[in-house]
Design an enzyme around this catalytic site. Structure first.
Site, PDB file in Angstrom:
ATOM      1  N   TRP A 102     -35.497 -51.224  40.168  1.00 35.69           N
ATOM      2  CA  TRP A 102     -36.814 -51.482  40.753  1.00 35.69           C
ATOM      3  C   TRP A 102     -36.934 -52.931  41.191  1.00 35.69           C
ATOM      4  O   TRP A 102     -37.580 -53.229  42.208  1.00 35.69           O
ATOM      5  CB  TRP A 102     -37.906 -51.082  39.760  1.00 35.69           C
ATOM      6  N   ASP A 169     -44.410 -55.910  37.983  1.00 33.51           N
ATOM      7  CA  ASP A 169     -44.429 -54.456  38.081  1.00 33.51           C
ATOM      8  C   ASP A 169     -44.436 -53.925  36.650  1.00 33.51           C
ATOM      9  O   ASP A 169     -43.438 -54.018  35.935  1.00 33.51           O
ATOM     10  CB  ASP A 169     -43.184 -53.976  38.836  1.00 33.51           C
ATOM     11  N   LYS A 193     -46.659 -42.797  34.325  1.00 31.60           N
ATOM     12  CA  LYS A 193     -45.929 -43.016  33.070  1.00 31.60           C
ATOM     13  C   LYS A 193     -46.919 -43.047  31.897  1.00 31.60           C
ATOM     14  O   LYS A 193     -46.882 -42.200  31.019  1.00 31.60           O
ATOM     15  CB  LYS A 193     -45.167 -44.335  33.107  1.00 31.60           C
TER      16      LYS A 193
END
Length: 357
Positions: A102, A169, A193
């Protein structure tokens, strides 16, 4: 019905109590005679949901008054582009701490808009630890990091003291522990999540940043547009925000972040103990000082044994244990909705499988 124990990395497990409450309200939301999915996003019924979600998030995370809370769409992936589009340029430099896939995607998008520089990376070690971040240059527009790395199973224990703004993030560990929001200028997180179902992205941004936006940015991609419109510039993902509000209610009822952090630490301890006490049968990917409390990654000695482990786990009603294709092995994602009992069940299965092989 016997529910499957859900160890998927995302979309991930949701609290059963939340699903049941949503089920009860599904056809008739608070006497409106229709589902919350059918309500106008301009209605007083939906406005109450929207404001409730913002208020709960602010309360649980202790978000200071000088931050905006936005409900956007496009996931973290859009934020990879939207942040540099608004705040980076060819005359400025954004610094990146590289800890996995990511981070790589965020860096690739930023390169399209301005100068970038990697300040630290653990790529050479297959991202098995959080690299040391020190001597951060003071000339950067921001430092970007990924707080938890789902694929490799690493997590920042302590965040760096930075002379420049920090952008994080937090898609996979937001609300899993207490953090000092004031250490960050922008926090963004896809919901799927720990926050709720996929479809909504939470952005927590310092208000002063709204005055720093680049001019040549489409209106819908400006943070100020959404801040001025209370995240109602266009039709928001109303059902996902409603589900987010229910998850936040559940989290508050469970004792908030102090209680959930304690529970998450115990869940992780159970599974890492199963790995460490296996005499090498299971091998953890992450170094011990970088281990994630959200994604427990490990390998077995060969692909055949790994396949058998995953298949037998499914027979025991445990799903989502396959590792990411780029790493292989196994991964147990133990987000907030996964219980201690779920982790004890998996640890017992790991012991039984090891003894059988």
């Amino acid at each position: 019905m016997i529910r499957t124990t859900n160890f998927n990395a995302g979309p991930a497990a949701l609290p059963l109590e939340v699903l049941q409450k949503a089920q009860n309200e599904f056809l008739d939301f608070k006497g409106a005679g229709m589902s919350v999915m059918e309500l106008s996003h301009r209605s007083k019924e939906y406005d109450a949901v929207h404001q409730h979600a913002k208020a709960l998030l602010k309360e649980l995370m202790e978000i200071p008054d000088d931050y905006e809370i936005l409900f956007l769409q496009g996931g973290a992936s859009l934020q990879f582009s939207m942040i540099p589009m608004n705040f980076l340029s060819k005359e400025k430099t954004a610094y990146f701490a590289m800890t996995g896939a990511w981070s790589e995607k965020a860096l690739a998008e930023a390169k399209l808009f301005g100068n970038t520089s990697i300040i630290a990376s653990s790529e050479a070690d297959t991202y098995n630890h959080i690299p040391d971040v020190s001597n951060i240059p003071a000339d950067g527009v921001y430092l970007h990091l990924t707080s938890n790395n789902t694929i490799f199973g690493t997590q920042w224990r302590e965040f760096p003291d930075s002379p420049i703004p920090v952008v994080a993030d937090m898609s996979s560990d937001i609300l899993s522990r207490k953090i000092d929001v004031s250490k960050f200028d922008i926090i963004y997180a896809g919901a799927q999540k720990n926050l709720g179902p996929s479809g909504v992205t939470v952005v927590i941004i310092k208000k002063e940043w709204l005055t720093k936006e680049n001019e040549q940015v489409p209106k819908i991609l400006k943070y100020s547009t959404h801040a001025k419109a209370n995240s109602l510039y266009n039709t928001p993902p109303t059902f996902a925000i409603y589900m987010l509000s229910l998850v936040l209610e559940w989290l508050k009822e469970k004792g908030g972040l102090d209680a959930i952090e304690k529970r998450n630490s115990e869940k992780a301890r159970i599974l890492y103990s199963a790995i460490d006490e296996s005499n090498g049968f299971y091998r953890g990917h992450a170094k011990s000082d970088s281990r994630s409390n959200m994604n427990v990654t490990f390998t077995l000695k060969n692909d055949e044994l790994t396949k058998s482990f995953i298949e037998q786990a499914k027979e025991e009603k445990m799903s989502g244990l396959g590792g990411h294709r780029s790493v292989g092995g196994c991964r147990a994602s133990i987000y907030n909705a996964v219980s201690i009992e779920d982790c004890e069940k998996l640890a017992a299965f790991m012991k039984k499988f090891r003894e059988a092989h």
